[in-house]
Motif scaffolding. Sequence first.
Motif, PDB file in Angstrom:
ATOM      1  N   VAL A  22       0.876  -1.159   0.000  1.00  0.00           N
ATOM      2  CA  VAL A  22       0.000   0.000   0.000  1.00  0.00           C
ATOM      3  C   VAL A  22       0.918   1.213   0.000  1.00  0.00           C
ATOM      4  O   VAL A  22       1.874   1.266   0.764  1.00  0.00           O
ATOM      5  CB  VAL A  22      -0.911   0.040   1.252  1.00  0.00           C
ATOM      6  CG1 VAL A  22      -1.781   1.271   1.233  1.00  0.00           C
ATOM      7  CG2 VAL A  22      -1.755  -1.216   1.340  1.00  0.00           C
ATOM      8  N   ILE A  23       0.639   2.190  -0.854  1.00  0.00           N
ATOM      9  CA  ILE A  23       1.543   3.320  -0.997  1.00  0.00           C
ATOM     10  C   ILE A  23       0.920   4.586  -0.412  1.00  0.00           C
ATOM     11  O   ILE A  23      -0.212   4.934  -0.721  1.00  0.00           O
ATOM     12  CB  ILE A  23       1.897   3.546  -2.482  1.00  0.00           C
ATOM     13  CG1 ILE A  23       2.613   2.304  -3.031  1.00  0.00           C
ATOM     14  CG2 ILE A  23       2.756   4.794  -2.652  1.00  0.00           C
ATOM     15  CD1 ILE A  23       2.875   2.341  -4.515  1.00  0.00           C
ATOM     16  N   TYR A  61       0.242  -3.260  12.680  1.00  0.00           N
ATOM     17  CA  TYR A  61      -0.752  -3.702  11.700  1.00  0.00           C
ATOM     18  C   TYR A  61      -1.076  -2.563  10.739  1.00  0.00           C
ATOM     19  O   TYR A  61      -0.823  -1.394  11.036  1.00  0.00           O
ATOM     20  CB  TYR A  61      -2.036  -4.176  12.389  1.00  0.00           C
ATOM     21  CG  TYR A  61      -2.901  -3.038  12.875  1.00  0.00           C
ATOM     22  CD1 TYR A  61      -3.866  -2.478  12.048  1.00  0.00           C
ATOM     23  CD2 TYR A  61      -2.733  -2.510  14.137  1.00  0.00           C
ATOM     24  CE1 TYR A  61      -4.634  -1.414  12.480  1.00  0.00           C
ATOM     25  CE2 TYR A  61      -3.499  -1.461  14.576  1.00  0.00           C
ATOM     26  CZ  TYR A  61      -4.457  -0.914  13.741  1.00  0.00           C
ATOM     27  OH  TYR A  61      -5.205   0.146  14.156  1.00  0.00           O
ATOM     28  N   THR A  62      -1.624  -2.910   9.597  1.00  0.00           N
ATOM     29  CA  THR A  62      -2.151  -1.921   8.656  1.00  0.00           C
ATOM     30  C   THR A  62      -3.537  -2.357   8.228  1.00  0.00           C
ATOM     31  O   THR A  62      -3.860  -3.544   8.208  1.00  0.00           O
ATOM     32  CB  THR A  62      -1.270  -1.773   7.398  1.00  0.00           C
ATOM     33  OG1 THR A  62      -1.221  -3.025   6.719  1.00  0.00           O
ATOM     34  CG2 THR A  62       0.114  -1.297   7.741  1.00  0.00           C
ATOM     35  N   SER A  63      -4.338  -1.380   7.899  1.00  0.00           N
ATOM     36  CA  SER A  63      -5.692  -1.618   7.409  1.00  0.00           C
ATOM     37  C   SER A  63      -5.952  -0.604   6.309  1.00  0.00           C
ATOM     38  O   SER A  63      -5.746   0.601   6.500  1.00  0.00           O
ATOM     39  CB  SER A  63      -6.690  -1.443   8.558  1.00  0.00           C
ATOM     40  OG  SER A  63      -8.004  -1.501   8.080  1.00  0.00           O
ATOM     41  N   ASP A  67      -9.579   5.809   0.879  1.00  0.00           N
ATOM     42  CA  ASP A  67      -8.674   6.923   0.641  1.00  0.00           C
ATOM     43  C   ASP A  67      -7.495   6.992   1.611  1.00  0.00           C
ATOM     44  O   ASP A  67      -6.631   7.848   1.476  1.00  0.00           O
ATOM     45  CB  ASP A  67      -9.436   8.252   0.737  1.00  0.00           C
ATOM     46  CG  ASP A  67     -10.520   8.375  -0.330  1.00  0.00           C
ATOM     47  OD1 ASP A  67     -10.322   7.857  -1.441  1.00  0.00           O
ATOM     48  OD2 ASP A  67     -11.561   8.979  -0.033  1.00  0.00           O
ATOM     49  N   THR A  68      -7.492   6.125   2.612  1.00  0.00           N
ATOM     50  CA  THR A  68      -6.466   6.206   3.651  1.00  0.00           C
ATOM     51  C   THR A  68      -5.930   4.821   4.000  1.00  0.00           C
ATOM     52  O   THR A  68      -6.521   3.799   3.651  1.00  0.00           O
ATOM     53  CB  THR A  68      -7.027   6.832   4.948  1.00  0.00           C
ATOM     54  OG1 THR A  68      -8.075   6.001   5.441  1.00  0.00           O
ATOM     55  CG2 THR A  68      -7.522   8.248   4.710  1.00  0.00           C
ATOM     56  N   PRO A 138      -3.230   9.563   4.286  1.00  0.00           N
ATOM     57  CA  PRO A 138      -3.888   9.464   2.982  1.00  0.00           C
ATOM     58  C   PRO A 138      -3.052   8.622   2.025  1.00  0.00           C
ATOM     59  O   PRO A 138      -1.825   8.660   2.066  1.00  0.00           O
ATOM     60  CB  PRO A 138      -3.993  10.909   2.519  1.00  0.00           C
ATOM     61  CG  PRO A 138      -3.077  11.702   3.367  1.00  0.00           C
ATOM     62  CD  PRO A 138      -2.800  10.912   4.602  1.00  0.00           C
ATOM     63  N   LYS A 139      -3.755   7.859   1.184  1.00  0.00           N
ATOM     64  CA  LYS A 139      -3.062   7.088   0.149  1.00  0.00           C
ATOM     65  C   LYS A 139      -2.476   8.020  -0.887  1.00  0.00           C
ATOM     66  O   LYS A 139      -2.980   9.118  -1.107  1.00  0.00           O
ATOM     67  CB  LYS A 139      -4.033   6.142  -0.562  1.00  0.00           C
ATOM     68  CG  LYS A 139      -4.437   4.946   0.251  1.00  0.00           C
ATOM     69  CD  LYS A 139      -5.323   4.066  -0.614  1.00  0.00           C
ATOM     70  CE  LYS A 139      -5.868   2.908   0.148  1.00  0.00           C
ATOM     71  NZ  LYS A 139      -6.802   2.122  -0.689  1.00  0.00           N
TER      72      LYS A 139
END
Length: 142
Positions: A22-23, A61-63, A67-68, A138-139
């Motif tokens: 994920v960037i 962790y990431t989720s 948009d984020t 934000p992505k």
Amino acid sequence: IELISPDLFGRLQTDYSDVHEVIVKAHTKYMICFFTNAFLNATRYGKSPDNGKKEWRIGFYTSENEDTVECGIWNHSNSLTENELAMMFNKGERLGQKKSGSGFGAYLMKRIIEGHKGKIWSEFNPDESKIYIKFELPKSES
């Protein structure tokens, strides 16, 4: 990812299950400073889930949202009140039994995330005796 303290032979156990990319657009040096503070605080103020008998644990962790990207770092901890959680990112604030440090690490973390148009907060889960430092960025548009 769950980091478990190394044993006497220096091995570090990690779990990289379900890893994907994920960037987010972020300033590298500031994010290194952010993660350094976050993991140092997790190890400094965490406690062992088995009362110090064998190991301490911290997790990350990431989720992904539309948009984020939400990320979080957790460690086992003594209970913190809602008031303490709300004050955690205040300039010069030091919480809990260990009053070491300058009290600027969490404040700096907040400034870095907000400088990237993100938000940061903390939560305590009494069922797991874990404190979570969560942040959202934000992505990247590209």
